[in-house]
Design a protein around this motif. Structure first.
Motif, mmCIF file in Angstrom:
data_model
loop_
_atom_site.group_PDB
_atom_site.id
_atom_site.type_symbol
_atom_site.label_atom_id
_atom_site.label_comp_id
_atom_site.label_asym_id
_atom_site.label_seq_id
_atom_site.Cartn_x
_atom_site.Cartn_y
_atom_site.Cartn_z
ATOM 1 N N VAL A 96 -37.354 -15.732 -3.216
ATOM 2 C CA VAL A 96 -36.447 -14.813 -3.896
ATOM 3 C C VAL A 96 -36.859 -14.727 -5.356
ATOM 4 O O VAL A 96 -36.880 -15.736 -6.068
ATOM 5 C CB VAL A 96 -34.981 -15.294 -3.800
ATOM 6 N N ALA A 97 -37.191 -13.532 -5.817
ATOM 7 C CA ALA A 97 -37.565 -13.313 -7.224
ATOM 8 C C ALA A 97 -37.082 -11.924 -7.607
ATOM 9 O O ALA A 97 -37.764 -10.930 -7.359
ATOM 10 C CB ALA A 97 -39.073 -13.456 -7.418
ATOM 11 N N HIS A 98 -35.894 -11.833 -8.192
ATOM 12 C CA HIS A 98 -35.306 -10.536 -8.520
ATOM 13 C C HIS A 98 -36.117 -9.818 -9.594
ATOM 14 O O HIS A 98 -36.552 -10.440 -10.582
ATOM 15 C CB HIS A 98 -33.872 -10.704 -9.009
ATOM 16 N N PRO A 99 -36.303 -8.512 -9.452
ATOM 17 C CA PRO A 99 -37.028 -7.757 -10.477
ATOM 18 C C PRO A 99 -36.152 -7.521 -11.705
ATOM 19 O O PRO A 99 -34.969 -7.197 -11.588
ATOM 20 C CB PRO A 99 -37.351 -6.440 -9.770
ATOM 21 N N LEU A 100 -36.744 -7.660 -12.871
ATOM 22 C CA LEU A 100 -36.003 -7.450 -14.114
ATOM 23 C C LEU A 100 -35.516 -6.009 -14.236
ATOM 24 O O LEU A 100 -34.455 -5.758 -14.817
ATOM 25 C CB LEU A 100 -36.895 -7.816 -15.301
ATOM 26 N N SER A 101 -36.243 -5.060 -13.672
ATOM 27 C CA SER A 101 -35.872 -3.652 -13.806
ATOM 28 C C SER A 101 -34.509 -3.349 -13.193
ATOM 29 O O SER A 101 -33.843 -2.395 -13.593
ATOM 30 C CB SER A 101 -36.941 -2.761 -13.172
ATOM 31 N N VAL A 102 -34.066 -4.149 -12.197
ATOM 32 C CA VAL A 102 -32.745 -3.942 -11.599
ATOM 33 C C VAL A 102 -31.650 -4.145 -12.638
ATOM 34 O O VAL A 102 -30.558 -3.570 -12.532
ATOM 35 C CB VAL A 102 -32.557 -4.899 -10.401
ATOM 36 N N TYR A 103 -31.926 -4.930 -13.670
ATOM 37 C CA TYR A 103 -30.938 -5.241 -14.690
ATOM 38 C C TYR A 103 -30.956 -4.231 -15.836
ATOM 39 O O TYR A 103 -30.136 -4.315 -16.738
ATOM 40 C CB TYR A 103 -31.190 -6.650 -15.241
ATOM 41 N N ARG A 104 -31.900 -3.279 -15.798
ATOM 42 C CA ARG A 104 -32.020 -2.285 -16.858
ATOM 43 C C ARG A 104 -31.355 -0.974 -16.455
ATOM 44 O O ARG A 104 -31.413 -0.573 -15.301
ATOM 45 C CB ARG A 104 -33.493 -2.033 -17.178
ATOM 46 N N LEU A 105 -30.771 -0.314 -17.450
ATOM 47 C CA LEU A 105 -30.223 1.018 -17.234
ATOM 48 C C LEU A 105 -31.102 2.080 -17.875
ATOM 49 O O LEU A 105 -31.431 3.084 -17.257
ATOM 50 C CB LEU A 105 -28.796 1.103 -17.793
#
Length: 489
Positions: A448-457
């Motif tokens: 599991v390694a969440h992408p940082l872009s999911v946290y960006r608007l």
């Protein structure tokens, strides 16, 4: 009838319990059909060589639960309708003409909820038993389960009646007193127990804040990148999100003031920004509080994992910087002890106590009582402070191992450096590498390694992967890094 009953004198179960179970089984399976007249207690006792009291105890329980009915002057009979039938609804297939042909009619708020993306980033199908590198999960392998079990049983034996009758929507008073003392000492929070409200985690805290302080259409500053579930709660409340860039000093208050100076709420993680891990500078903190005071806005301070700081002294909470700070402070035990505990807390200004208590009461009346009581004992007996000290040492070791393994195995693939606080690290991908694709490849490799872009608007920047290390023991960390190398290489 005695031949249908099976009793075992050598069993550890009491004879009246065995007789009850045998009779009940015979009735449920149909060996004693509805309407069957049972022998008198004295007669059945003689048939089975039991005392009459044993038979009477079994009969009394079956009568109380509805398996038997007594008819005056006639005897005791198997009930026409057994409890199992009353508790099991018969499934009825609706005729085709009765089935809904159109989609359900939703309110505007319901339609907005349906249109929202999932509030929590997906783990992309990686089995739940895999800890590398899940976010927000504490060291479950180091949870003091034997101690917790002992405290739970002690509390239940000592005051089960008080626990079951607890009705205070603000939460268990001894827990609120313990929290007020702890927050004043460790976080510099200014509050009394009357200002502490026990909630079911950060999500409910954020939901109550949005319900009480925001009208549909009101603007709310959110960190960008920032925590997706907080954004979802605000959108569900009809708020207008104002993404504010984050740099090395935290949320850029000057940029936010230029974007929407009339915002009603700012949602921040000043002690350990989620997800970048930076802390808000004192200059920015004062500017944020000054803006809130000048515009009659509010600040929601999500202090989700500030307990885990590995360099220098802990940073004081934003809430405690000034006596009249327009701050609602939130913390959670989900990151410190276990996500399944579902207990957190709000500290609200005195003028908001009444309305927040009403909002909490309407939401779910109160949070679970037994867990609150056990947590109170855990804190007051010193176990909580000791647990935090042990976890700081453990997490510092696990972070150092992840950094070391990444430097050895992921050179040129993922840049992972240490952090002063938190439970995860940001791994920076080479320029031009898409982090969503990298995250999917990691998931395919069992990591599991969440992408940082999911946290960006809105903000753009280098791609990255978020790597939680708190719940990852050494061997699993090494294996996880090896799998990342295979996925990214």
């Amino acid at each position: 009838m005695a031949t249908t009953l099976v009793l075992d004198a050598s069993s550890g179960a009491p004879l009246h319990e065995q007789l009850y179970q045998s009779l009940r089984t015979a009735m449920v399976t149909g060996r004693l059909p509805s309407g069957t007249r049972l022998p008198a207690t004295r007669a059945l006792a003689e048939q089975l060589d039991l005392s009459r009291n044993t038979v009477m105890t079994a009969y009394t329980r079956l009568l109380a639960e509805g398996y038997l009915v007594g008819r005056h002057g006639s005897g005791t009979y198997v009930a026409d309708e057994l409890p199992e039938r009353a508790l099991s609804a018969r499934r009825v297939q609706a005729p085709p003409s009765a089935r809904r042909a159109n989609p359900p009619s939703l309110s505007r708020r319901g339609a907005a909820l349906a249109a929202l993306p999932p509030p929590f980033p997906s783990d992309l199908g990686v089995p739940g038993s895999v800890m590398a590198f899940r976010l927000g999960v504490p060291a479950l392998d180091a949870f003091p389960h034997e101690l917790w079990d002992r405290l739970l049983h002690q509390r239940w034996r000592r005051s089960w009646r008080d626990v079951l009758s607890q009705r205070e929507p603000r939460g268990f008073l001894p827990l609120r007193e313990a929290l007020a003392n702890y927050l004043a000492t460790s976080r510099g929070v200014r509050c009394g127990p009357e200002q502490v409200l026990i909630v079911n985690g950060t999500q409910q805290a954020m939901s109550l804040v949005a319900q009480v302080l925001l009208d549909p259409g009101d603007a709310a500053w959110v960190e960008d990148p920032g925590y997706p579930p907080a954004r979802s709660v605000l959108l569900a409340a009809g708020a207008s999100l104002v993404p504010v860039p984050v740099d090395a000093e935290g949320l850029d208050v000057e940029a936010a003031s230029r974007l929407r100076p009339d915002a009603r709420l700012a949602v921040v993680t000043p002690s350990s920004q989620q997800p970048l891990g930076v802390h808000m500078s004192l200059r920015r903190r004062r500017a944020l509080l000054e803006w809130a005071g000048r515009t009659n806005a509010w600040v929601f301070e999500d202090d989700y994992d500030s307990e885990f700081r590995y360099v220098g002294r802990p940073l004081a909470a934003l809430q405690g910087l000034t006596p009249d700070a327009r701050v609602i402070y939130s913390g959670t035990f989900g990151k410190v002890l276990s996500p399944s505990l579902r207990l957190g807390y709000l500290v609200v200004p005195e003028e908001l106590i009444e309305v927040f208590v009403k909002a909490k009461t309407l939401a779910d009346v109160r949070s679970p009582s037994l867990e609150q009581a056990v947590l109170t004992d855990f804190i007051n007996q010193g176990h909580f402070s000791r647990h935090l000290r042990r976890m700081r040492v453990l997490y510092a070791e696990r972070q150092a191992l992840l950094v070391e393994e990444a430097r050895r195995e992921l050179r040129g693939l993922l840049e992972v450096g240490p952090a002063e606080t938190g439970m995860h690290l940001v791994g920076w991908l080479p320029p031009g590498v898409d982090d969503r694709t990298a995250s999917e490849r990691a998931a395919a490799a069992g990591v599991v390694a969440h992408p940082l872009s999911v946290y960006r608007l809105q903000t753009l920047g280098r791609g990255g992967l978020l790597l939680g290390y708190a719940a990852v023991p050494g061997p699993e960390c090494s294996e996880g890094v090896r799998r990342l190398r295979q996925a990214l290489g």
